[in-house]
Design an enzyme around this catalytic site. Sequence first.
Site, short mmCIF file in Angstrom:
data_model
loop_
_atom_site.label_atom_id
_atom_site.label_comp_id
_atom_site.label_asym_id
_atom_site.label_seq_id
_atom_site.Cartn_x
_atom_site.Cartn_y
_atom_site.Cartn_z
N SER A 1 15.49 22.48 -26.70
CA SER A 1 14.89 21.63 -25.85
C SER A 1 15.84 21.01 -24.77
O SER A 1 16.35 21.95 -23.94
CB SER A 1 14.24 20.54 -26.55
N ASP B 1 3.46 24.61 -26.91
CA ASP B 1 4.66 23.72 -26.39
C ASP B 1 4.37 23.54 -24.84
O ASP B 1 4.29 24.56 -24.24
CB ASP B 1 5.75 24.39 -27.18
N HIS C 1 6.31 22.38 -30.16
CA HIS C 1 7.82 21.93 -29.90
C HIS C 1 8.38 21.20 -30.89
O HIS C 1 7.91 20.20 -31.61
CB HIS C 1 7.81 21.07 -28.51
#
Length: 315
Positions: A160, A251, A281
Site C-alpha cells: 500500500s 481493492d 486491501h
Amino acid sequence: MSQLHPESAEMVKMFKIGGVPYPSCASIDEARYLSRKTCEKFQLQEEFKGTITEMSVDTPAAAIPVTVYKPEQCDENPAVFVYFHGGGWTVGSRVNADSSLKYISSRARCIAVNVEYRLAPEHPFPACMDDGNHVTSWVLKNRLMIGATESSPVGIGGDSAGGSIAAVVAHEVKPLAFQVLVYPNIDLTYPYPSYKEFGAAEFILSEETIQWFRSQYLPNEKDRIHPRASVVHQPSFSNLPPALFIVAECDALRDDSYEYEKMLRAAGTPAELVLFKGLLHGFFHLPGHYLENCPLAYDHVVRFIQRHGRSSSAR
C-alpha cells in the site's frame, strides 16, 4: 461485481460489527492505536529461528529505527529485502510487517530489514520518501553490518503506502536487484475505475478513507502529481529492477498495479502480477485472519526473491 472470498467476507462482517473508519477517529493517535491493535490481533505467533536485531539508521532529518531478521538457515550470499509497511503514510508501524517478514525471510533464506519511516501529518510528504532512500542507501553501504556479504543483492518492497515508497526508491537508489509491490498506491489523483468500483465502506478501504490519508500526507494539492508522490509521473520506467505485483481483486487500489505493471513492461522492465481473487486491501499484513491466502502470497514473494536475489544483474 466480484465475489468476495470467504476470508474477506468474514473480515467485512467483523468490520461492520466493531470497526471504526480512520476518518471517524477523534485523533491521529486513536487511528494509530486502532491500526496497531488490528495488526497485533491478526499476526501469527510463528517461531522465528534466527536473530532479530534492532538498529537505527542516522539520516539528515532523524534516526530511523529498523528491525533486521536473519534466519538460521541463510544463504551463503543472502539477498537483503528492505521493506516498508502500509498504513496510508499516516498509521501503521513495523508491527504490520513482522509476521510476513519472518515467514518470507525464513523461506527465502534472506535477510529482511523492516523500516519504521516517519509518518504524516507530523512528517508530511516527502519525509517518508527521504527515509526510504536513506535507509536503502545505508543498507547498500552496510551489508556486512546486518549480516550479509559485500556482494549480497539488495531488493525492496512494501504494501500500500509502503509500496508507493518502494516504487519511488526503485527510481532513486541504485543498484537494486528486485522490487516487490503489494497493492501499491502509484497515482494520488486516483484516476482509475477501481476507486469507484470498490470505494464503498463495505470494502474497508473506502474513498473517504483514501482521501483522509491523502489529506494527512499531502497538505499541498499540487504535490499530488509530484513524481515522488505519484510514481507514474517519473520521467522514465526503464532500467528499473524486476517487479512483482501482489494485487487484491476487491481493492480500490487494484488498477494502480494494473497500470504500473503495463508501464514497466512497455519500458522493458521485467514485471509480473499475481491477482488474488475476492480479496480486500490490507490482507497481506493480516496473516492470522487470511490463513489460506497469506501463505500463498508470501510464497510468491519467496520464489521471486530466490530468482532475482541470487543474480548479479541489479539495476
